[in-house]
Write a protein that holds these residues in place. Structure first.
Motif, PDB file in Angstrom:
ATOM      1  N   PHE A   1     -43.778  44.965  41.994  1.00 51.91           N
ATOM      2  CA  PHE A   1     -42.979  45.882  41.326  1.00 51.91           C
ATOM      3  C   PHE A   1     -41.710  46.433  41.848  1.00 51.91           C
ATOM      4  O   PHE A   1     -40.719  46.837  41.149  1.00 51.91           O
ATOM      5  N   THR A   2     -41.517  46.413  43.167  1.00 58.75           N
ATOM      6  CA  THR A   2     -40.270  46.581  44.048  1.00 58.75           C
ATOM      7  C   THR A   2     -39.143  45.862  43.711  1.00 58.75           C
ATOM      8  O   THR A   2     -37.962  46.129  43.864  1.00 58.75           O
ATOM      9  N   SER A   3     -39.552  44.625  43.070  1.00 55.49           N
ATOM     10  CA  SER A   3     -38.409  43.649  43.183  1.00 55.49           C
ATOM     11  C   SER A   3     -37.921  43.150  41.661  1.00 55.49           C
ATOM     12  O   SER A   3     -37.330  42.122  41.407  1.00 55.49           O
ATOM     13  N   VAL A   4     -38.629  43.726  40.555  1.00 54.20           N
ATOM     14  CA  VAL A   4     -38.453  43.485  39.339  1.00 54.20           C
ATOM     15  C   VAL A   4     -37.503  44.234  38.609  1.00 54.20           C
ATOM     16  O   VAL A   4     -37.126  45.255  38.955  1.00 54.20           O
ATOM     17  N   GLY A   5     -36.897  43.965  37.452  1.00 54.52           N
ATOM     18  CA  GLY A   5     -36.117  44.729  36.897  1.00 54.52           C
ATOM     19  C   GLY A   5     -36.447  46.022  36.299  1.00 54.52           C
ATOM     20  O   GLY A   5     -37.569  46.203  36.049  1.00 54.52           O
ATOM     21  N   GLY A   6     -35.600  46.593  35.545  1.00 53.33           N
ATOM     22  CA  GLY A   6     -35.932  47.885  34.874  1.00 53.33           C
ATOM     23  C   GLY A   6     -36.909  47.591  33.643  1.00 53.33           C
ATOM     24  O   GLY A   6     -37.589  48.566  33.289  1.00 53.33           O
TER      25      GLY A   6
ATOM     26  N   ILE B   1     -45.516  40.172  38.594  1.00 51.33           N
ATOM     27  CA  ILE B   1     -46.595  41.047  39.016  1.00 51.33           C
ATOM     28  C   ILE B   1     -48.009  40.573  38.854  1.00 51.33           C
ATOM     29  O   ILE B   1     -48.183  40.171  37.871  1.00 51.33           O
ATOM     30  N   GLY B   2     -48.534  40.560  39.961  1.00 52.47           N
ATOM     31  CA  GLY B   2     -49.858  39.693  40.105  1.00 52.47           C
ATOM     32  C   GLY B   2     -51.047  40.566  39.325  1.00 52.47           C
ATOM     33  O   GLY B   2     -50.931  41.918  39.196  1.00 52.47           O
TER      34      GLY B   2
ATOM     35  N   ALA C   1     -54.590  47.733  39.494  1.00 53.50           N
ATOM     36  CA  ALA C   1     -54.298  49.021  40.436  1.00 53.50           C
ATOM     37  C   ALA C   1     -53.737  49.975  39.743  1.00 53.50           C
ATOM     38  O   ALA C   1     -53.640  51.203  39.570  1.00 53.50           O
ATOM     39  N   TRP C   2     -52.144  49.508  39.178  1.00 53.44           N
ATOM     40  CA  TRP C   2     -51.235  50.502  38.564  1.00 53.44           C
ATOM     41  C   TRP C   2     -51.970  50.881  37.243  1.00 53.44           C
ATOM     42  O   TRP C   2     -51.793  52.119  36.594  1.00 53.44           O
TER      43      TRP C   2
ATOM     44  N   LYS D   1     -39.236  45.453  33.162  1.00 54.14           N
ATOM     45  CA  LYS D   1     -40.536  45.206  33.599  1.00 54.14           C
ATOM     46  C   LYS D   1     -41.066  46.577  34.293  1.00 54.14           C
ATOM     47  O   LYS D   1     -42.460  46.761  33.904  1.00 54.14           O
ATOM     48  N   LEU D   2     -40.326  47.410  34.945  1.00 55.53           N
ATOM     49  CA  LEU D   2     -40.714  48.375  35.255  1.00 55.53           C
ATOM     50  C   LEU D   2     -41.161  49.432  34.079  1.00 55.53           C
ATOM     51  O   LEU D   2     -42.145  50.131  34.434  1.00 55.53           O
ATOM     52  N   LEU D   3     -40.574  49.448  33.087  1.00 55.68           N
ATOM     53  CA  LEU D   3     -40.787  50.441  31.902  1.00 55.68           C
ATOM     54  C   LEU D   3     -42.140  49.702  31.362  1.00 55.68           C
ATOM     55  O   LEU D   3     -43.023  50.644  30.960  1.00 55.68           O
ATOM     56  N   LEU D   4     -42.258  48.301  31.235  1.00 55.27           N
ATOM     57  CA  LEU D   4     -43.618  47.744  30.694  1.00 55.27           C
ATOM     58  C   LEU D   4     -44.865  48.235  31.687  1.00 55.27           C
ATOM     59  O   LEU D   4     -45.781  48.800  30.945  1.00 55.27           O
TER      60      LEU D   4
END
Length: 317
Positions: free
Chosen positions: A211-216, A37-38, A44-45, A218-221
């Motif tokens: 973020f749509t292509s990373v695993g769970g 994720i850049g 932004a997030w 990284k999404l949690l992080l």
């Protein structure tokens, strides 16, 4: 005269300050773990999730009235907008540095920050500097020249971080106690929310949201970005109410020291001779500035104590 907090409060303030700066010091590792994720997507997030986290805090603490009171004062609204823009620049530059192999340069920015803050006091607030402060500023300027010549590149990341955070601190000083930490971060995030949404749209249009292509994991992080932003700010606010300015001034070096260690020994970033010399000059400047601040603080306390012992002489006229 502001009453001195009891010893227990000062100790708690020191621990809060250490915790806040330690968390800020470890942020490079947190953001590196979010790759691929850049930086523009993360910022932004970070803005949007900070807004969500602060909204939850305000709802839980039922502090909407304080927020509404601030919104009724145009001067405070304008200052929070300016603070939001400055912290946006700071966050964006920091993320670009952390995710492009320039963690050492981000640490340099926060090493220089106290010196830049002193310089802004002279230029904008017309404060008079002591000789030691002038020496520290001169050494910092010399360090930048040494790094440019020795490393062959202008340290724009470091200087952008130092000046943006120094100006941010100046704006927060003007806001003063009128805006508490949670309300301030809520409003700053609220004003930046449209910028974050546009930024996400641009990133999606140019290459897609990572973020749509990373695993769970990284999404949690990523989901914790709001917490990672707000918690050290709230700890710092708690520290500022309890600890002395001298304690806060010394503790602020915890973050860049940790960032420097992470950049050199964990991430393996290059330290040329020119960089070592430049950093050494900055560290000498910081030692001078810190010692001068401690001496000046002790002298001020001694003067206040002596003034309080002077007996009152009644007016005979």
């Amino acid at each position: 005269m502001t009453p001195t907090p009891p010893a227990e409060q000062r100790t708690a303030g020191g621990l809060y300050a250490f915790g806040a700066y330690a968390l800020w010091g470890f942020l490079p590792l947190y953001f590196v773990l979010l790759a691929p994720i850049g930086p523009f997507e993360i910022v932004a997030w970070r803005i949007l999730l900070s807004l969500v986290f602060c909204a939850i805090l305000i709802a839980v603490t039922r502090s909407w009235r304080r927020l509404v009171a601030i919104l009724r004062q145009p001067r405070l609204v304008g200052l929070t907008i300016l603070a939001g823009l400055l912290i946006y620049v700071n966050w964006q530059v920091y993320l670009v540095g952390a995710l492009t192999g320039h963690v050492i340069e981000t640490s340099l920015g926060y090493f220089i920050n106290p010196i830049v803050t002193v310089l802004l006091g002279v230029l904008l607030l017309r404060e008079r500097l002591r000789i030691a402060q002038w020496i520290a500023i001169s050494l910092a300027a010399a360090a930048v020249v040494v790094i440019v010549v020795g490393y062959g590149a202008f340290p724009w990341i470091a200087l952008s971080l130092a000046f943006s955070f120094a100006f941010y601190g100046l704006v927060k000083k003007k806001i003063g106690p009128s805006v508490d930490a949670v309300s301030g971060l809520t409003l700053e995030s609220l004003w930046l929310a449209p910028v974050a949404i546009v930024q996400l749209a641009v990133v999606a249009a140019l290459g897609g949201l990572a973020f749509t292509s990373v695993g769970g994991g990284k999404l949690l992080l990523l989901a914790c970005a709001g917490v990672a932003t707000a918690v050290p700010l709230l700890m710092f606010a708690s520290a500022a109410r309890r600890a002395s300015l001298t304690t806060l001034g010394i503790m602020q070096f915890v973050a860049p020291v940790l960032q420097f260690i992470i950049g050199v020994w964990l991430l393996g970033e290059q330290m040329t001779l020119g960089r070592w010399i430049g950093f050494a000059i900055v560290w000498v400047a910081l030692v001078i500035l810190t010692v001068d601040s401690v001496v000046a603080a002790r002298a001020a306390r001694r003067t206040r104590r002596e003034a309080s012992r002077v007996p009152h002489v009644p007016d005979l006229v």
